[in-house]
Motif scaffolding. Structure first.
Motif, PDB file in Angstrom:
ATOM      1  N   TRP A   1       0.779  -1.233   0.000  1.00  0.00           N
ATOM      2  CA  TRP A   1       0.000   0.000   0.000  1.00  0.00           C
ATOM      3  C   TRP A   1       0.814   1.288   0.000  1.00  0.00           C
ATOM      4  O   TRP A   1       0.258   2.361  -0.280  1.00  0.00           O
ATOM      5  CB  TRP A   1      -0.936   0.029   1.216  1.00  0.00           C
TER       6      TRP A   1
ATOM      7  N   ALA B   1       3.116   2.733  -1.894  1.00  0.00           N
ATOM      8  CA  ALA B   1       3.167   3.499  -3.140  1.00  0.00           C
ATOM      9  C   ALA B   1       1.820   4.171  -3.421  1.00  0.00           C
ATOM     10  O   ALA B   1       1.772   5.342  -3.840  1.00  0.00           O
ATOM     11  CB  ALA B   1       3.559   2.583  -4.304  1.00  0.00           C
ATOM     12  N   GLN B   2       0.730   3.457  -3.163  1.00  0.00           N
ATOM     13  CA  GLN B   2      -0.593   4.040  -3.411  1.00  0.00           C
ATOM     14  C   GLN B   2      -0.879   5.186  -2.448  1.00  0.00           C
ATOM     15  O   GLN B   2      -1.511   6.187  -2.824  1.00  0.00           O
ATOM     16  CB  GLN B   2      -1.672   2.963  -3.282  1.00  0.00           C
TER      17      GLN B   2
ATOM     18  N   ARG C   1       0.843   8.136  -3.875  1.00  0.00           N
ATOM     19  CA  ARG C   1       0.174   8.622  -5.085  1.00  0.00           C
ATOM     20  C   ARG C   1      -1.112   9.372  -4.729  1.00  0.00           C
ATOM     21  O   ARG C   1      -1.421  10.416  -5.312  1.00  0.00           O
ATOM     22  CB  ARG C   1      -0.143   7.452  -6.014  1.00  0.00           C
ATOM     23  N   ASP C   2      -1.874   8.846  -3.765  1.00  0.00           N
ATOM     24  CA  ASP C   2      -3.101   9.516  -3.360  1.00  0.00           C
ATOM     25  C   ASP C   2      -2.819  10.834  -2.640  1.00  0.00           C
ATOM     26  O   ASP C   2      -3.716  11.683  -2.514  1.00  0.00           O
ATOM     27  CB  ASP C   2      -3.928   8.604  -2.448  1.00  0.00           C
TER      28      ASP C   2
ATOM     29  N   ALA D   1       3.457   8.696 -10.018  1.00  0.00           N
ATOM     30  CA  ALA D   1       3.681   7.250  -9.920  1.00  0.00           C
ATOM     31  C   ALA D   1       5.170   6.942  -9.862  1.00  0.00           C
ATOM     32  O   ALA D   1       5.614   6.066  -9.102  1.00  0.00           O
ATOM     33  CB  ALA D   1       3.040   6.541 -11.111  1.00  0.00           C
TER      34      ALA D   1
ATOM     35  N   ALA E   1       6.462   7.837  -6.393  1.00  0.00           N
ATOM     36  CA  ALA E   1       5.964   6.852  -5.424  1.00  0.00           C
ATOM     37  C   ALA E   1       6.746   5.546  -5.535  1.00  0.00           C
ATOM     38  O   ALA E   1       7.093   4.918  -4.521  1.00  0.00           O
ATOM     39  CB  ALA E   1       4.479   6.600  -5.643  1.00  0.00           C
TER      40      ALA E   1
ATOM     41  N   GLY F   1      -7.164  -2.027   3.387  1.00  0.00           N
ATOM     42  CA  GLY F   1      -8.005  -1.693   2.238  1.00  0.00           C
ATOM     43  C   GLY F   1      -9.444  -1.440   2.629  1.00  0.00           C
ATOM     44  O   GLY F   1     -10.084  -0.505   2.118  1.00  0.00           O
TER      45      GLY F   1
ATOM     46  N   HIS G   1      -9.760   1.950   4.405  1.00  0.00           N
ATOM     47  CA  HIS G   1      -9.602   3.046   3.453  1.00  0.00           C
ATOM     48  C   HIS G   1     -10.873   3.219   2.618  1.00  0.00           C
ATOM     49  O   HIS G   1     -11.350   4.344   2.396  1.00  0.00           O
ATOM     50  CB  HIS G   1      -8.406   2.795   2.547  1.00  0.00           C
TER      51      HIS G   1
ATOM     52  N   TRP H   1      -6.711   7.659   4.186  1.00  0.00           N
ATOM     53  CA  TRP H   1      -5.691   6.726   4.648  1.00  0.00           C
ATOM     54  C   TRP H   1      -5.421   6.849   6.153  1.00  0.00           C
ATOM     55  O   TRP H   1      -4.716   6.021   6.721  1.00  0.00           O
ATOM     56  CB  TRP H   1      -4.380   6.953   3.884  1.00  0.00           C
TER      57      TRP H   1
END
Length: 433
Positions: free
Chosen positions: A270, A272-273, A276-277, A282, A285, A393, A396, A402
């Motif tokens: 998670w 990297a996401q 990004r969020d 990308a 990240a 997940g 979220h 997050w």
């Protein structure tokens, strides 16, 4: 005059080393082979998992996998590690740890190769489970190999194979896509090529077993050898006859292992996401993800040596947990202010894995005890780790933020700190501690 064959070794004119010297040299060569085998096995203990992630979209499209199946794939490694890892001590007692590890690498190679030819969901999951079964056995028996062949260098050798494991993890994540592209974009080649590395890992341990067999054949009337080809248990103690579930130290290690594994899966799955969020690209990240994974490579070698030199590993466990708390707090309060610092802190926190492996080797007096403890700790720990990434997940999706899952991870790290201090005490599970 040249010595006759009947002359005692070491007699004048006999150029061959004396028998004790030859035995020492043979022992050193065997230990070198075992060390090389450990490194090669460790390199194989994660590519089946970390190599799949970069190609997950291609695999999903190629096999028509549903979202539910993808969810299963994120949890199946921990489940397989828990189930199959529990079988390792019994197999090692019957056949010897080296032979079992060789068989585990054969299962891993077969699973990876067959998975590359899977034509449907069921075959893909079954062959993945076969590969993960081999990894599970290797996970459990590596501390046993260290305890039997290197009882005086537990920290150093644990650091060596922990570093190799980290290299295998990051190497597969980085190389799988280029290898796939070099093969014309075939995800099957990108996943299956790692079977070759598993085959190579069988060679050093296989050589040790062959050397042992030849030695037995040459020694007329010798006592039956350990089927592992290992030296005698250095403690000289009998196999422990106790229930691991009654040991507070074993439970502390199991919970500590499970919580650190949860943190590792969350970071891998998670982080990297999350970046990004938060507004990062990308590419940025991905680079931060590489920082988090890369910092563990040098620390995985140093940390076990430091831990082995201490009488109490609790302070190290506390430092790693506090590092993770700092990383998650930074992601909550200011994820893009100094993102590389948060990635570094989380990478340091994930070095709880080599620490717990070192403690497994130090919390039992015997090789058999280490095997039982390793199986108990890893089976218990991986079961604990199964729901963590899924809960991240779910939280979220339910909150749209997050912060709730990151706060959950902070709470888990507080518990990890407490059980890490308990697990780090100078205790032996044979004593009921």
């Amino acid at each position: 005059m040249t010595a006759t064959p009947d002359a005692p070794h070491g007699a004048p004119g006999d150029r061959r080393p004396a028998a004790p010297v030859r035995a020492v040299l043979a022992s050193r060569r065997t230990r070198v082979l075992v060390a090389v085998g450990m490194v090669l096995v460790a390199l194989n203990l994660r590519p089946a998992v970390s190599g799949l992630g970069p190609l997950l979209e291609e695999v999903r499209t190629g096999l028509g996998l549903s979202g539910a199946v993808l969810g299963v794939l994120t949890s199946v490694p921990a489940l397989c590690f828990a189930v199959f890892g529990s079988l390792a001590p019994r197999l090692a007692r019957r056949f010897g740890p080296l032979l079992v590890v060789v068989a585990a690498m054969a299962a891993l190679a077969a699973g990876l190769a067959l998975r590359a030819f899977a034509g449907g969901t069921a075959v893909f999951l079954l062959t993945t489970a076969l590969a993960l079964a081999g990894i599970a056995v290797g996970n459990v028996l590596m501390p046993v190999v260290v305890k039997r062949w290197f009882p005086d260098r537990v920290g150093t050798m644990t650091g060596l194979y922990s570093t190799a494991l980290a290299l295998g993890t990051s190497g597969a994540a980085a190389l799988t896509v280029p290898l796939t592209q070099a093969a014309g974009g075939s995800w099957r080649f990108g996943l299956g090529v790692w079977a070759l590395l598993a085959l190579v890992a069988m060679l050093p341990f296989g050589a040790v077993l062959l050397r042992r067999r030849r030695t037995e054949a040459a020694a007329a009337g010798g006592a039956p050898a350990d089927p592992s080809g290992a030296p005698a248990d250095p403690s000289g103690a009998p196999a422990p006859a106790f229930r691991m579930s009654r040991s507070a130290t074993a439970w502390a290690l199991g919970v500590f292992f499970g919580l650190q594994a949860t943190g590792a899966y969350v970071v891998i799955g998670w982080l990297a996401q999350i970046y990004r969020d938060s507004g990062l690209s990308a590419g940025t990240a991905g680079a931060l993800m590489a920082v988090a994974m890369g910092v563990s490579i040098p620390l995985s070698f140093v940390l076990p040596r430091v831990a082995a030199a201490l009488s109490h590993q609790g302070p190290l466990a506390a430092v790693l947990a506090l590092s993770g708390l700092g990383g998650y707090t930074g992601l909550i309060l200011a994820p893009t202010s100094v993102p590389v610092l948060w990635a570094l802190l989380l990478g340091v926190s994930n070095c709880a894995f080599p620490l717990v492996l070192t403690m497994i080797g130090m919390r039992s007096r015997t090789g058999v005890g280490v095997a039982k403890l390793s199986a108990f700790v890893q089976s218990t720990g991986y079961l604990i780790a199964i729901p963590g990434p899924l809960l991240v997940g779910v939280l979220h999706d339910a909150s749209g933020s997050w912060n709730p899952p990151l706060l959950m991870m902070c709470g888990l790290l507080v518990v990890q700190l407490a059980v890490g201090v308990l697990a780090g005490r100078h205790r032996f599970v044979e004593d009921g501690g």
